[in-house]
Design a protein around this motif. Structure first.
Motif, mmCIF file in Angstrom:
data_model
loop_
_atom_site.group_PDB
_atom_site.id
_atom_site.type_symbol
_atom_site.label_atom_id
_atom_site.label_comp_id
_atom_site.label_asym_id
_atom_site.label_seq_id
_atom_site.Cartn_x
_atom_site.Cartn_y
_atom_site.Cartn_z
ATOM 1 N N GLY A 168 -1.201 15.667 -2.752
ATOM 2 C CA GLY A 168 -0.748 14.286 -2.588
ATOM 3 C C GLY A 168 -0.147 14.030 -1.219
ATOM 4 O O GLY A 168 0.466 14.926 -0.621
ATOM 5 N N THR A 169 -0.363 12.823 -0.717
ATOM 6 C CA THR A 169 0.199 12.379 0.561
ATOM 7 C C THR A 169 0.987 11.100 0.332
ATOM 8 O O THR A 169 0.465 10.144 -0.242
ATOM 9 C CB THR A 169 -0.910 12.095 1.595
ATOM 10 O OG1 THR A 169 -1.609 13.304 1.889
ATOM 11 C CG2 THR A 169 -0.323 11.511 2.876
ATOM 12 N N ASP A 203 0.828 -1.218 0.000
ATOM 13 C CA ASP A 203 0.000 0.000 0.000
ATOM 14 C C ASP A 203 0.855 1.258 0.000
ATOM 15 O O ASP A 203 0.326 2.370 -0.119
ATOM 16 C CB ASP A 203 -0.915 0.019 1.231
ATOM 17 C CG ASP A 203 -1.901 -1.132 1.257
ATOM 18 O OD1 ASP A 203 -2.280 -1.563 2.371
ATOM 19 O OD2 ASP A 203 -2.287 -1.612 0.173
ATOM 20 N N GLU A 204 2.153 1.091 0.130
ATOM 21 C CA GLU A 204 3.038 2.260 0.147
ATOM 22 C C GLU A 204 2.982 2.946 -1.211
ATOM 23 O O GLU A 204 3.273 2.343 -2.246
ATOM 24 C CB GLU A 204 4.473 1.840 0.485
ATOM 25 C CG GLU A 204 5.395 3.012 0.748
ATOM 26 C CD GLU A 204 6.645 2.598 1.497
ATOM 27 O OE1 GLU A 204 6.598 2.420 2.719
ATOM 28 O OE2 GLU A 204 7.692 2.463 0.813
ATOM 29 N N ALA A 205 2.590 4.213 -1.196
ATOM 30 C CA ALA A 205 2.329 4.950 -2.434
ATOM 31 C C ALA A 205 1.978 6.388 -2.086
ATOM 32 O O ALA A 205 1.852 6.749 -0.914
ATOM 33 C CB ALA A 205 1.155 4.314 -3.192
ATOM 34 N N ASP A 206 1.833 7.197 -3.139
ATOM 35 C CA ASP A 206 1.257 8.536 -2.982
ATOM 36 C C ASP A 206 -0.244 8.430 -3.214
ATOM 37 O O ASP A 206 -0.703 7.704 -4.097
ATOM 38 C CB ASP A 206 1.859 9.502 -4.007
ATOM 39 C CG ASP A 206 3.327 9.789 -3.756
ATOM 40 O OD1 ASP A 206 4.047 10.073 -4.729
ATOM 41 O OD2 ASP A 206 3.765 9.727 -2.584
ATOM 42 N N TYR A 207 -0.984 9.181 -2.413
ATOM 43 C CA TYR A 207 -2.447 9.187 -2.545
ATOM 44 C C TYR A 207 -2.905 10.625 -2.811
ATOM 45 O O TYR A 207 -2.525 11.558 -2.100
ATOM 46 C CB TYR A 207 -3.098 8.630 -1.274
ATOM 47 C CG TYR A 207 -2.855 7.148 -1.122
ATOM 48 C CD1 TYR A 207 -1.690 6.671 -0.527
ATOM 49 C CD2 TYR A 207 -3.766 6.218 -1.622
ATOM 50 C CE1 TYR A 207 -1.443 5.309 -0.413
ATOM 51 C CE2 TYR A 207 -3.537 4.852 -1.515
ATOM 52 C CZ TYR A 207 -2.369 4.412 -0.919
ATOM 53 O OH TYR A 207 -2.129 3.064 -0.817
ATOM 54 N N HIS A 208 -3.705 10.766 -3.859
ATOM 55 C CA HIS A 208 -4.175 12.082 -4.299
ATOM 56 C C HIS A 208 -5.689 12.141 -4.186
ATOM 57 O O HIS A 208 -6.380 11.222 -4.644
ATOM 58 C CB HIS A 208 -3.801 12.338 -5.758
ATOM 59 C CG HIS A 208 -2.359 12.138 -6.092
ATOM 60 N ND1 HIS A 208 -1.422 13.148 -5.979
ATOM 61 C CD2 HIS A 208 -1.691 11.044 -6.538
ATOM 62 C CE1 HIS A 208 -0.240 12.685 -6.346
ATOM 63 N NE2 HIS A 208 -0.367 11.411 -6.680
#
Lengths: 107, 121
Positions: A101-102, A81-86
């Motif tokens: 983005g986080t 699940d490690e990723a950028d979330y927008h």
């Protein structure tokens, strides 16, 4: 113009719950969509219309929207699940609006 | 299945122009708009504009008006984004994405793989 604000980073241990927020003026009046973007890849829609999931997205991904804050919640977090979330909304004046983005780090 | 396939990496000098293509397949082309976004290194997603694949009309984010043109070729189900007067801060990955408005809201349900544009002297 309408602005969405996200924290730059969130860290969580494997198996725990991650909460990623998206702030906007009276955002509850808008439909919020969330995208996951892994390094070197294009974004993928993971939650739409505040809390719905496209087919193929695990139930661990959920969303909510209230007041001035929308939240993407990921339960039982995995290394993958490690990723950028927008986050994204559509505004009649600004049209397509994205948060900054986080970056989710799995410890 | 729905696919959006973009053209390859471009390296341009300041002041030049670039044209990026987005070839679509697997759905009725005119039923969905195409939006263009870009992502500068280490930055978030920035909306550039939207192509109406039914009418061929486009509208642009204010920041890009006058410098970006989006066109549609229905015979090849391809959408193009051309940017002129390139500057070093235009260096970014450029994405096309399919607009989905089926629930009455606007979101991107399929994305191209991205096109790297590098502007350097």
């Amino acid at each position: 113009s309408y602005v969405l604000t996200q924290a730059p980073s969130v860290s969580v241990a494997p198996g725990k719950t991650a909460r990623i927020t998206c702030g906007g003026n009276n955002i509850r009046s808008k439909s919020v969509h969330w995208y996951q973007q892994k390094p070197g890849q294009a974004p993928v829609l993971v939650v739409y219309d505040d809390s719905d999931r496209p087919s193929g997205i695990p139930e661990r991904f959920s969303g909510s929207n209230s007041g001035d804050t929308a939240t993407l919640t990921i339960t039982s977090v995995e290394a993958g699940d490690e990723a950028d979330y927008h986050c994204q909304v559509w505004d009649i004046n600004s049209h397509w609006v994205f948060g900054g983005g986080t970056k989710l780090t799995v410890l | 299945q729905v696919q959006l396939v973009q053209s390859g990496t471009e390296v341009k000098k300041p002041g030049a122009s670039v044209k990026v293509s987005c070839k679509t397949s697997g759905y009725t082309f005119s039923n969905h708009g195409i939006i263009w976004l870009r992502q500068a290194p280490g930055q978030g997603l920035e909306w550039m504009g939207w192509s109406n694949t039914y009418s061929g009309h486009a509208n642009y984010a204010e920041k890009f008006q006058g410098r970006v043109t989006m066109t549609t070729d229905t015979s090849t189900t391809t959408v193009y984004m051309e940017m002129t007067s390139l500057r070093s801060d235009d260096t970014a990955i450029y994405y096309c994405a399919r607009e989905n408005a089926e629930s009455g809201t606007y979101k991107c349900d399929h994305w191209g793989q991205g096109t790297q544009v590098i502007v350097s002297s």
